[in-house]
Design a protein around this motif. Sequence first.
Motif, PDB file in Angstrom:
ATOM      1  N   TYR A   1       0.833  -1.218   0.000  1.00  0.00           N
ATOM      2  CA  TYR A   1       0.000   0.000   0.000  1.00  0.00           C
ATOM      3  C   TYR A   1       0.862   1.260   0.000  1.00  0.00           C
ATOM      4  N   ALA A   2       1.896   1.286   0.844  1.00  0.00           N
ATOM      5  CA  ALA A   2       2.774   2.465   0.906  1.00  0.00           C
ATOM      6  C   ALA A   2       3.428   2.716  -0.451  1.00  0.00           C
ATOM      7  N   GLU A   3       3.825   1.643  -1.126  1.00  0.00           N
ATOM      8  CA  GLU A   3       4.450   1.791  -2.444  1.00  0.00           C
ATOM      9  C   GLU A   3       3.438   2.325  -3.465  1.00  0.00           C
ATOM     10  N   MET A   4       2.170   1.889  -3.351  1.00  0.00           N
ATOM     11  CA  MET A   4       1.134   2.396  -4.247  1.00  0.00           C
ATOM     12  C   MET A   4       0.948   3.902  -4.069  1.00  0.00           C
ATOM     13  N   ILE A   5       0.897   4.360  -2.816  1.00  0.00           N
ATOM     14  CA  ILE A   5       0.722   5.789  -2.551  1.00  0.00           C
ATOM     15  C   ILE A   5       1.932   6.581  -3.036  1.00  0.00           C
ATOM     16  N   GLU A   6       3.131   6.031  -2.827  1.00  0.00           N
ATOM     17  CA  GLU A   6       4.334   6.725  -3.297  1.00  0.00           C
ATOM     18  C   GLU A   6       4.342   6.812  -4.822  1.00  0.00           C
ATOM     19  N   ALA A   7       3.875   5.761  -5.486  1.00  0.00           N
ATOM     20  CA  ALA A   7       3.783   5.792  -6.949  1.00  0.00           C
ATOM     21  C   ALA A   7       2.780   6.849  -7.401  1.00  0.00           C
TER      22      ALA A   7
ATOM     23  N   ARG B   1      11.043  17.106   8.413  1.00  0.00           N
ATOM     24  CA  ARG B   1      11.511  17.596   7.122  1.00  0.00           C
ATOM     25  C   ARG B   1      10.374  17.448   6.121  1.00  0.00           C
ATOM     26  N   VAL B   2      10.125  18.510   5.350  1.00  0.00           N
ATOM     27  CA  VAL B   2       9.054  18.487   4.364  1.00  0.00           C
ATOM     28  C   VAL B   2       9.631  18.786   2.984  1.00  0.00           C
ATOM     29  N   ARG B   3       9.056  18.162   1.982  1.00  0.00           N
ATOM     30  CA  ARG B   3       9.482  18.388   0.600  1.00  0.00           C
ATOM     31  C   ARG B   3       8.250  18.642  -0.251  1.00  0.00           C
ATOM     32  N   PHE B   4       8.229  19.783  -0.919  1.00  0.00           N
ATOM     33  CA  PHE B   4       7.168  20.103  -1.871  1.00  0.00           C
ATOM     34  C   PHE B   4       7.615  19.609  -3.242  1.00  0.00           C
ATOM     35  N   GLY B   5       6.776  18.775  -3.868  1.00  0.00           N
ATOM     36  CA  GLY B   5       7.135  18.205  -5.156  1.00  0.00           C
ATOM     37  C   GLY B   5       6.783  19.121  -6.322  1.00  0.00           C
ATOM     38  N   THR B   6       7.083  18.648  -7.521  1.00  0.00           N
ATOM     39  CA  THR B   6       6.770  19.406  -8.726  1.00  0.00           C
ATOM     40  C   THR B   6       5.274  19.678  -8.843  1.00  0.00           C
ATOM     41  N   ALA B   7       4.460  18.758  -8.354  1.00  0.00           N
ATOM     42  CA  ALA B   7       3.011  18.954  -8.401  1.00  0.00           C
ATOM     43  C   ALA B   7       2.557  20.122  -7.544  1.00  0.00           C
TER      44      ALA B   7
ATOM     45  N   ALA C   1      -2.890   9.756 -24.629  1.00  0.00           N
ATOM     46  CA  ALA C   1      -3.987   8.793 -24.729  1.00  0.00           C
ATOM     47  C   ALA C   1      -3.679   7.517 -23.954  1.00  0.00           C
ATOM     48  N   GLU C   2      -2.450   7.050 -24.042  1.00  0.00           N
ATOM     49  CA  GLU C   2      -2.069   5.827 -23.338  1.00  0.00           C
ATOM     50  C   GLU C   2      -2.098   6.031 -21.832  1.00  0.00           C
ATOM     51  N   ALA C   3      -1.605   7.182 -21.378  1.00  0.00           N
ATOM     52  CA  ALA C   3      -1.618   7.480 -19.949  1.00  0.00           C
ATOM     53  C   ALA C   3      -3.052   7.566 -19.426  1.00  0.00           C
TER      54      ALA C   3
ATOM     55  N   GLU D   1       4.469  10.178  -7.149  1.00  0.00           N
ATOM     56  CA  GLU D   1       5.398  10.340  -8.264  1.00  0.00           C
ATOM     57  C   GLU D   1       4.641  10.644  -9.553  1.00  0.00           C
ATOM     58  N   LEU D   2       3.500   9.983  -9.735  1.00  0.00           N
ATOM     59  CA  LEU D   2       2.688  10.231 -10.919  1.00  0.00           C
ATOM     60  C   LEU D   2       2.230  11.684 -10.965  1.00  0.00           C
ATOM     61  N   GLN D   3       1.799  12.220  -9.835  1.00  0.00           N
ATOM     62  CA  GLN D   3       1.375  13.623  -9.789  1.00  0.00           C
ATOM     63  C   GLN D   3       2.512  14.545 -10.226  1.00  0.00           C
ATOM     64  N   ASP D   4       3.733  14.268  -9.733  1.00  0.00           N
ATOM     65  CA  ASP D   4       4.883  15.091 -10.121  1.00  0.00           C
ATOM     66  C   ASP D   4       5.182  14.944 -11.613  1.00  0.00           C
ATOM     67  N   ARG D   5       5.104  13.708 -12.130  1.00  0.00           N
ATOM     68  CA  ARG D   5       5.411  13.491 -13.548  1.00  0.00           C
ATOM     69  C   ARG D   5       4.381  14.185 -14.444  1.00  0.00           C
ATOM     70  N   ILE D   6       3.104  14.104 -14.065  1.00  0.00           N
ATOM     71  CA  ILE D   6       2.061  14.776 -14.853  1.00  0.00           C
ATOM     72  C   ILE D   6       2.286  16.276 -14.853  1.00  0.00           C
ATOM     73  N   ALA D   7       2.633  16.830 -13.676  1.00  0.00           N
ATOM     74  CA  ALA D   7       2.834  18.273 -13.575  1.00  0.00           C
ATOM     75  C   ALA D   7       3.996  18.748 -14.441  1.00  0.00           C
ATOM     76  N   ALA D   8       5.014  17.899 -14.595  1.00  0.00           N
ATOM     77  CA  ALA D   8       6.213  18.314 -15.331  1.00  0.00           C
ATOM     78  C   ALA D   8       6.152  17.976 -16.816  1.00  0.00           C
ATOM     79  N   ALA D   9       5.244  17.091 -17.206  1.00  0.00           N
ATOM     80  CA  ALA D   9       5.267  16.551 -18.568  1.00  0.00           C
ATOM     81  C   ALA D   9       4.505  17.415 -19.564  1.00  0.00           C
ATOM     82  N   VAL D  10       5.006  17.413 -20.814  1.00  0.00           N
ATOM     83  CA  VAL D  10       4.263  17.932 -21.965  1.00  0.00           C
ATOM     84  C   VAL D  10       4.234  16.784 -22.975  1.00  0.00           C
ATOM     85  N   PRO D  11       3.347  15.794 -22.760  1.00  0.00           N
ATOM     86  CA  PRO D  11       3.381  14.581 -23.578  1.00  0.00           C
ATOM     87  C   PRO D  11       2.792  14.795 -24.965  1.00  0.00           C
TER      88      PRO D  11
END
Length: 208
Positions: A28-34, A108-114, A53-55, A37-47
Amino acid sequence: MPQAHEAPDPVLPNWWQSRTTPVPPAGYAEMIEAARELQDRIAAAVPDERATAEAARGMRRVADLLAGFERDEWSRISGFAADLPGRGSTLLPVVRDIAEDDKSIRGRVRFGTAHLGGNGAAHGGTIPLVFDDLLGRLCVSGGRPVARTAYLHVDFRSITPVEKELDIEAWFVSEEGRKRVLRGTIRDGDTLCAEAEGLFVQLRPGQL
């Protein structure tokens, strides 16, 4: 946290219902971490169109898969699993390396790309979110009864950078009757990024 208000039929105790948080299953923890990460990747991506469509298809498959496992508010894992980073929530920037007692908490807190607002700085709305969560956590520590946020004042002193480990701290200022005043800071090394003051009010029987 929402504002306190009177219930039409004041019969409930100082909590909405008894809560039973399920034991998170393996992975479960790995699912939430994924998901974070997905939120950060979506925020940074210009696909391109194909990747978009695949995503979308992949995310729809995951949403459909999890739909059969939905629970009501009082028996969910997300947001209530104390042993998971961010309590298992994908909404909150995660506070790690926590040290706490019933008067103070630090980590310690980290704000991601999202959480980006612009020019390398965390969005101004995400900073009160973290303060409200951390001060609220401390507010009910030590067996204190549940309380709601009455006000939260945040001063933005300098840029709060994304993609960087920052120091966050909260502490009690005063407790008087149902009122609890707390303060907190976020620092980038010696630089004060933001500071907050919150008033939390213990709920009366029947308040939501």
